[in-house]
Motif scaffolding. Structure first.
Motif, PDB file in Angstrom:
ATOM      1  N   LEU A 160      -4.746   6.967  -4.291  1.00  0.00           N
ATOM      2  CA  LEU A 160      -3.826   7.996  -4.781  1.00  0.00           C
ATOM      3  C   LEU A 160      -2.409   7.773  -4.276  1.00  0.00           C
ATOM      4  O   LEU A 160      -1.439   8.126  -4.971  1.00  0.00           O
ATOM      5  CB  LEU A 160      -4.336   9.373  -4.374  1.00  0.00           C
ATOM      6  CG  LEU A 160      -5.617   9.819  -5.097  1.00  0.00           C
ATOM      7  CD1 LEU A 160      -6.181  11.087  -4.459  1.00  0.00           C
ATOM      8  CD2 LEU A 160      -5.358  10.037  -6.584  1.00  0.00           C
ATOM      9  N   ALA A 161      -2.245   7.192  -3.082  1.00  0.00           N
ATOM     10  CA  ALA A 161      -0.903   6.891  -2.586  1.00  0.00           C
ATOM     11  C   ALA A 161      -0.231   5.852  -3.475  1.00  0.00           C
ATOM     12  O   ALA A 161       0.957   5.983  -3.827  1.00  0.00           O
ATOM     13  CB  ALA A 161      -0.980   6.388  -1.143  1.00  0.00           C
ATOM     14  N   ARG A 162      -0.971   4.843  -3.850  1.00  0.00           N
ATOM     15  CA  ARG A 162      -0.402   3.824  -4.740  1.00  0.00           C
ATOM     16  C   ARG A 162      -0.165   4.396  -6.134  1.00  0.00           C
ATOM     17  O   ARG A 162       0.856   4.107  -6.778  1.00  0.00           O
ATOM     18  CB  ARG A 162      -1.326   2.614  -4.813  1.00  0.00           C
ATOM     19  CG  ARG A 162      -0.715   1.443  -5.582  1.00  0.00           C
ATOM     20  CD  ARG A 162      -1.594   0.218  -5.509  1.00  0.00           C
ATOM     21  NE  ARG A 162      -1.038  -0.876  -6.277  1.00  0.00           N
ATOM     22  CZ  ARG A 162      -1.688  -1.996  -6.562  1.00  0.00           C
ATOM     23  NH1 ARG A 162      -2.922  -2.176  -6.099  1.00  0.00           N
ATOM     24  NH2 ARG A 162      -1.130  -2.949  -7.277  1.00  0.00           N
ATOM     25  N   PHE A 163      -1.089   5.223  -6.597  1.00  0.00           N
ATOM     26  CA  PHE A 163      -0.929   5.848  -7.913  1.00  0.00           C
ATOM     27  C   PHE A 163       0.329   6.719  -7.928  1.00  0.00           C
ATOM     28  O   PHE A 163       1.089   6.703  -8.902  1.00  0.00           O
ATOM     29  CB  PHE A 163      -2.162   6.690  -8.248  1.00  0.00           C
ATOM     30  CG  PHE A 163      -2.120   7.306  -9.604  1.00  0.00           C
ATOM     31  CD1 PHE A 163      -2.506   6.580 -10.721  1.00  0.00           C
ATOM     32  CD2 PHE A 163      -1.684   8.618  -9.781  1.00  0.00           C
ATOM     33  CE1 PHE A 163      -2.443   7.142 -11.992  1.00  0.00           C
ATOM     34  CE2 PHE A 163      -1.624   9.193 -11.036  1.00  0.00           C
ATOM     35  CZ  PHE A 163      -2.004   8.451 -12.152  1.00  0.00           C
ATOM     36  N   HIS A 164       0.560   7.458  -6.866  1.00  0.00           N
ATOM     37  CA  HIS A 164       1.770   8.290  -6.788  1.00  0.00           C
ATOM     38  C   HIS A 164       3.026   7.430  -6.790  1.00  0.00           C
ATOM     39  O   HIS A 164       4.002   7.736  -7.490  1.00  0.00           O
ATOM     40  CB  HIS A 164       1.741   9.160  -5.539  1.00  0.00           C
ATOM     41  CG  HIS A 164       3.058   9.781  -5.223  1.00  0.00           C
ATOM     42  ND1 HIS A 164       3.674  10.709  -6.043  1.00  0.00           N
ATOM     43  CD2 HIS A 164       3.911   9.583  -4.180  1.00  0.00           C
ATOM     44  CE1 HIS A 164       4.829  11.074  -5.520  1.00  0.00           C
ATOM     45  NE2 HIS A 164       5.003  10.397  -4.402  1.00  0.00           N
TER      46      HIS A 164
END
Length: 416
Positions: A160-164
């Motif tokens: 999710l950090a990379r997706f954000h």
């Protein structure tokens, strides 16, 4: 409420499960519980372990309350079941373009929906089936809601950090922040982590290296402190707290390393969170030195920049122990019926037993009845084929250690 349409369910998921309101409710619940439990207690009486257990019970109560309100909303008594899935059936090294794809967006949406109110995730979640529904359990495990086992929680935070970063998703950002605060809240006063939080009892409460639980957390914290691009947006206060958490984690890893005749060796799968003594888990997972978990910790330690003398001693100790207990003349043959048999095989690639007796370095094997044995053929057929008693994992770690060692010696030789 019994006959919710798909349209109304969509809006329920969007607004009722919006991460920001949930975080606010969580903060209010925690503040109320903290005031209630600390009221009238002078600071001199504050016990960090009692506070930790209070925090765990408060977080469990919040999870139960959240699910109870959902069940009331849909007029149902028992939670909706959760199918078995593979929580991490995605490639963390995928191209940025994939993280911008509809498939990644669907995965992120499902992932956010399964995050527990305390901030963690369960394992083996069916993200491929879409978002969690109101009144649905947070996982298939009835005795706990969130865990670090099998890569759970840390894999979701990283994804999710990379997706954000690539999509600017506020929902993903909020979920990452909540997940990181879950990491902080679940860290024991001694610096380690349980396998499961809120606490679930039994071996789940031990400080857990098994299957990479603690090393996955520590590696994430090291990446964040090293300036990983997926976490550049974290605020200063959270970054500072995570850096302090990372330091405490490394300290407890060094402190829990087992000594044999005053010589540093490896680690057990689990350790007591208070005394740091080796601990057992399931009936066939005995107190012992574990080659797999020890090699994972070695990988973590050689990744640290500017290692202290204590870290260097730890690295040399575990590397020496892993080389000492390797087998170069046997292999494990798998039979047609799934049975595993140890056979002599001179010149074979090195393998390691999963467990070693701390006092003698003899391989150990366990059965479901709690019995311990020194030979694989002495345990039941079911356990022989149902557990990885031998492995080659430490070999690649030792190769990386030798490269790290050579590079470090070269740097030291050229430093004035």
């Amino acid at each position: 409420m019994r006959f919710l349409t798909r349209f109304s369910l969509f809006f329920l998921l969007v607004f009722y499960f919006d991460p920001a309101p949930r975080t606010t409710a969580l903060a209010e619940h925690k503040a109320h519980h903290a005031n209630k439990t600390r009221k009238g207690k002078p600071d001199s009486d504050f016990n960090p372990w009692s506070a930790y257990r209070d925090r765990s019970e408060s977080d469990r109560a919040l999870i139960d309350l959240t699910l109870a309100k959902e069940l009331e909303f849909i007029d149902r008594e028992a939670p909706l079941p959760v199918a078995n899935g593979a929580s991490h059936d995605f490639d963390p090294e995928a191209e940025d373009s994939w993280y911008r794809s509809p498939t990644a967006r669907d995965l992120a949406r499902a992932m956010v929906s399964y995050q527990s109110p305390a901030g963690g995730w369960n394992k083996n979640l069916p993200y491929h089936e879409g978002p969690r529904q109101p009144g649905q359990a947070f996982g298939r495990n009835s005795n706990y809601t969130a865990t670090f086992d099998n890569g759970a929680t840390i894999s979701e935070i990283r994804f999710l950090a990379r997706f954000h970063r690539l999509n600017g998703s506020e929902a993903a950002r909020d979920a990452v922040e909540s997940g990181l605060r879950y990491v902080l809240r679940s860290q024991y006063p001694s610096g380690g982590w349980p396998q499961v939080y809120p606490l679930a009892g039994s071996y789940h409460d031990a400080m857990t290296f098994n299957d990479g639980a603690m090393t996955n957390i520590a590696e994430l914290l090291v990446d964040i402190e090293s300036g990983h691009q997926d976490f550049h947006w974290l605020d200063h206060d959270l970054e500072t707290a995570l850096s302090q958490s990372r330091n405490r984690a490394i300290d407890v890893i060094l402190a829990s390393q087992i000594k044999q005749n005053e010589v540093l060796s490896g680690w057990c799968q689990q350790h007591d969170p208070v005394t740091l003594a080796p601990a057992s888990a399931r009936a066939y997972e005995m107190i012992s030195l574990s080659s797999k978990e020890s090699s994972q910790i070695l990988d973590l330690l050689i990744s640290l920049p500017d290692p202290t003398p204590e870290i260097l001693d730890s690295i040399r100790g575990v590397a020496s122990w892993l080389n000492k207990v390797r087998f170069d003349d046997i292999s494990v043959r798998r039979e047609a019926n799934g049975d595993r048999i140890v056979v002599d095989q001179p010149g074979e690639r090195p393998i390691w037993a999963r467990f070693y007796e701390i006092e003698t370095n003899r391989p150990l094997f366990g059965d479901r009845d709690g019995s311990l044995h020194y030979k694989l053929e002495e345990i039941s057929f079911e356990r022989r084929r149902g557990y990885a008693w031998y492995m080659s994992d430490p070999a690649s770690t030792l190769n990386r250690y030798e490269k790290w060692k050579a590079k470090r010696e070269k740097q030291l030789a050229t430093t004035p």
